[in-house]
Design an enzyme around this catalytic site. Structure first.
Site, PDB file in Angstrom:
ATOM      1  CE1 TYR A  97      -1.991  -0.229   7.431  1.00  0.00           C
ATOM      2  CE2 TYR A  97      -0.961   1.831   6.760  1.00  0.00           C
ATOM      3  CZ  TYR A  97      -0.888   0.469   6.960  1.00  0.00           C
ATOM      4  OH  TYR A  97       0.281  -0.195   6.692  1.00  0.00           O
TER       5      TYR A  97
ATOM      6  CE  LYS B  85       0.679   1.954   3.283  1.00  0.00           C
ATOM      7  NZ  LYS B  85       1.919   2.503   3.904  1.00  0.00           N
TER       8      LYS B  85
HETATM    9  P1  NDP Z   1      12.391   1.860   2.109  1.00  0.00           P
HETATM   10  O1  NDP Z   1      12.834   3.205   1.665  1.00  0.00           O
HETATM   11  O2  NDP Z   1      12.899   1.357   3.424  1.00  0.00           O
HETATM   12  O3  NDP Z   1      12.753   0.766   1.007  1.00  0.00           O
HETATM   13  C1  NDP Z   1      12.481   0.929  -0.349  1.00  0.00           C
HETATM   14  C2  NDP Z   1      13.461   0.079  -1.153  1.00  0.00           C
HETATM   15  O4  NDP Z   1      13.107   0.239  -2.524  1.00  0.00           O
HETATM   16  C3  NDP Z   1      14.906   0.522  -1.051  1.00  0.00           C
HETATM   17  O5  NDP Z   1      15.589  -0.014   0.045  1.00  0.00           O
HETATM   18  C4  NDP Z   1      15.482   0.017  -2.362  1.00  0.00           C
HETATM   19  O6  NDP Z   1      15.771  -1.378  -2.235  1.00  0.00           O
HETATM   20  C5  NDP Z   1      14.299   0.122  -3.320  1.00  0.00           C
HETATM   21  N1  NDP Z   1      14.414   1.283  -4.210  1.00  0.00           N
HETATM   22  C6  NDP Z   1      14.543   1.212  -5.551  1.00  0.00           C
HETATM   23  N2  NDP Z   1      14.637   2.417  -6.086  1.00  0.00           N
HETATM   24  C7  NDP Z   1      14.585   3.310  -5.071  1.00  0.00           C
HETATM   25  C8  NDP Z   1      14.642   4.730  -5.007  1.00  0.00           C
HETATM   26  N3  NDP Z   1      14.769   5.494  -6.106  1.00  0.00           N
HETATM   27  N4  NDP Z   1      14.574   5.323  -3.804  1.00  0.00           N
HETATM   28  C9  NDP Z   1      14.414   4.580  -2.683  1.00  0.00           C
HETATM   29  N5  NDP Z   1      14.360   3.229  -2.683  1.00  0.00           N
HETATM   30  C10 NDP Z   1      14.434   2.591  -3.870  1.00  0.00           C
HETATM   31  O7  NDP Z   1      10.798   1.883   2.098  1.00  0.00           O
HETATM   32  P2  NDP Z   1       9.806   0.971   2.946  1.00  0.00           P
HETATM   33  O8  NDP Z   1      10.286  -0.410   2.979  1.00  0.00           O
HETATM   34  O9  NDP Z   1       9.488   1.644   4.227  1.00  0.00           O
HETATM   35  O10 NDP Z   1       8.476   1.085   2.038  1.00  0.00           O
HETATM   36  C11 NDP Z   1       8.340   0.383   0.823  1.00  0.00           C
HETATM   37  C12 NDP Z   1       6.847   0.225   0.493  1.00  0.00           C
HETATM   38  O11 NDP Z   1       6.226  -0.540   1.512  1.00  0.00           O
HETATM   39  C13 NDP Z   1       6.075   1.544   0.434  1.00  0.00           C
HETATM   40  O12 NDP Z   1       5.144   1.505  -0.608  1.00  0.00           O
HETATM   41  C14 NDP Z   1       5.376   1.627   1.762  1.00  0.00           C
HETATM   42  O13 NDP Z   1       4.174   2.365   1.716  1.00  0.00           O
HETATM   43  C15 NDP Z   1       5.124   0.168   2.074  1.00  0.00           C
HETATM   44  N6  NDP Z   1       5.091  -0.100   3.518  1.00  0.00           N
HETATM   45  C16 NDP Z   1       4.038  -0.809   4.015  1.00  0.00           C
HETATM   46  C17 NDP Z   1       3.968  -1.069   5.359  1.00  0.00           C
HETATM   47  C18 NDP Z   1       2.830  -1.872   5.914  1.00  0.00           C
HETATM   48  O14 NDP Z   1       2.715  -1.967   7.128  1.00  0.00           O
HETATM   49  N7  NDP Z   1       2.028  -2.502   5.090  1.00  0.00           N
HETATM   50  C19 NDP Z   1       4.958  -0.550   6.300  1.00  0.00           C
HETATM   51  C20 NDP Z   1       6.061   0.135   5.656  1.00  0.00           C
HETATM   52  C21 NDP Z   1       6.101   0.367   4.310  1.00  0.00           C
HETATM   53  P3  NDP Z   1      17.050  -2.052  -2.967  1.00  0.00           P
HETATM   54  O15 NDP Z   1      18.240  -1.399  -2.361  1.00  0.00           O
HETATM   55  O16 NDP Z   1      16.900  -3.464  -2.635  1.00  0.00           O
HETATM   56  O17 NDP Z   1      16.903  -1.752  -4.438  1.00  0.00           O
END
Ligand code: NDP
Length: 368
Positions: A217, A132
């Site tokens: 949410y 989401k």
């Molecule tokens: P993060 O910033 O921690 O992680 C995102 C990952 O995406 C990065 O670590 C990287 O992984 C990859 N990535 C690729 N391109 C980019 C870019 N240009 N900038 C940043 N990251 C990039 O985010 P979250 O894990 O917190 O969130 C990810 C998704 O999950 C969102 O859509 C968020 O809304 C959702 N979410 C849902 C939750 C829930 O409870 N359901 C809780 C938290 C988040 P790599 O290095 O492997 O390429």
């Protein structure tokens, strides 16, 4: 499909609404019967929440990753025992089409990247779970639903609370008629966001602010307790820090009107902590707080005859349920309760809320 497996899968469907996965007391499916997942984007949520959750799954199994950071892949390969060929980056990703180990992907990227990777995965013939908010616009969400339909793959949005046992009890209570007609729903979800340089504060990456991230949410909450779809929205935006929140919404208050006459008064913020769901009905009321985040959900239900009960069903392990249920949906060829259309409907409501806040108008919504 043999009888034992059919029975197992039937029970899995039922078990997905039970308190904890551990409580199933069943042997996981054999490796050949499991559904292989690849996570796309190894950030905070994938690493700290989904990875431990998939380890507890009985049917879903992590068999690959897609990452732009090769150093991360080493640790994941070691931990989950998958080969080099199951590691992709964002350029090589489409080759996943030729990988029979992986049947489903889980898109855990910044919001603006969800649509592209969901559609590419569908075109590669893989089933898609996506975090989401499903996308950053209705057009994107619709394109995702269409792409998955055309490819004949399933699409689900990671709405984990639709598997959380206290939430399920709240939904059951509201549907049972115990409280009679719902009149007012109040709900909020917000937190104080830190690092001003993060992608969540960049419109191009996040698509919006608090509403996209956590306000969604409360929309889910109002929809799943009422069991209705809103017919109109009004909204007000409050911005106290126009520098930090130059590109995205800081705080939004919004109201949903439902066909039955029930109204939902909802709020979200990147500058104030809150997490509450309250329902006032003709014959009683209930409250749950916390109700959306990672902490144990707790609450109470009270009816006008003076009966009050607390809600505190242990929820350990529920974050595995959406992935295991999706895996079972794939094996049984049925739709998930958190299918793509659920996310598309939330995107429609989100766009209407932004339009209402921008214009000050009451925006009417068509029934989906
Ligand atoms: P993060 O910033 O921690 O992680 C995102 C990952 O995406 C990065 O670590 C990287 O992984 C990859 N990535 C690729 N391109 C980019 C870019 N240009 N900038 C940043 N990251 C990039 O985010 P979250 O894990 O917190 O969130 C990810 C998704 O999950 C969102 O859509 C968020 O809304 C959702 N979410 C849902 C939750 C829930 O409870 N359901 C809780 C938290 C988040 P790599 O290095 O492997 O390429």
């Amino acid at each position: 499909m043999n009888q034992t497996r059919r029975a197992f899968l039937r029970q899995l469907g039922a078990a997905a609404v039970l308190p904890t996965l551990g409580a199933w007391g069943r042997r996981p499916a054999s490796r050949a019967e499991r559904v292989g997942f690849a996570f796309i984007g190894l950030g905070n949520y994938a690493t700290n929440w989904l990875a431990p959750a998939i380890e507890r799954c009985g049917v879903a199994e992590l068999r690959g990753v897609v990452t732009g950071t090769p150093a991360k892949a080493e640790a994941w390969k070691k931990r989950y025992g998958f080969p080099d060929r199951n590691v992709y980056d964002y350029e090589t990703f489409d080759r996943i089409a030729d990988n029979p180990d992986i049947q489903a992907v889980y898109v855990v990227l910044p919001n603006s990247m969800h649509a592209e990777y969901a559609i590419r995965a569908a075109q590669a013939g893989k089933h898609v779970m996506v975090e989401k908010p499903m996308a950053v616009s209705v057009a994107q969400a619709r394109a995702m639903v269409e792409a998955c339909r055309e490819a004949g793959v399933k699409l689900a949005v990671g709405y984990r609370n639709q598997f959380e046992p206290n939430t399920l009890e709240v939904i059951r209570t509201c549907r049972s008629g115990e409280l009679s007609q719902i009149k007012v729903i109040e709900s909020s979800f917000g937190f104080r966001i830190g690092d001003p340089t993060q992608w969540r504060l960049r419109h191009a990456m996040a698509g919006g602010g608090a509403l996209m991230d956590v306000g969604v949410y409360t929309i889910q909450g109002a929809r799943y307790v009422s069991g209705e779809e809103p017919i109109a929205v009004t909204a007000q935006e409050i911005k106290t820090d126009p520098v930090k929140f130059a590109e995205v919404d800081e705080t939004l208050l919004f109201q949903l009107e439902f066909p039955s006459g029930a109204v939902a008064s909802l709020g979200t913020s990147y500058n104030a902590g809150s997490e509450r769901l309250y329902v006032a009905a003709e014959a009683g009321r209930l409250e749950m707080s916390p109700c959306y985040g990672y902490d144990q959900h707790v609450g109470w239900v009270e009816n006008w005859e003076g009966r009050r009960r607390t809600l505190e069903i242990p929820q350990e392990g529920y974050m595995s349920a959406p992935m295991d249920d999706f895996a079972a949906c794939i094996l049984e060829n049925r739709d998930s309760r958190i299918r793509g259309e659920e996310g598309l409907q939330d995107m429609r409501i989100i766009e209407a809320i932004y339009a209402a806040a921008r214009t000050g108008n009451r925006i009417e919504l068509e029934q989906p």
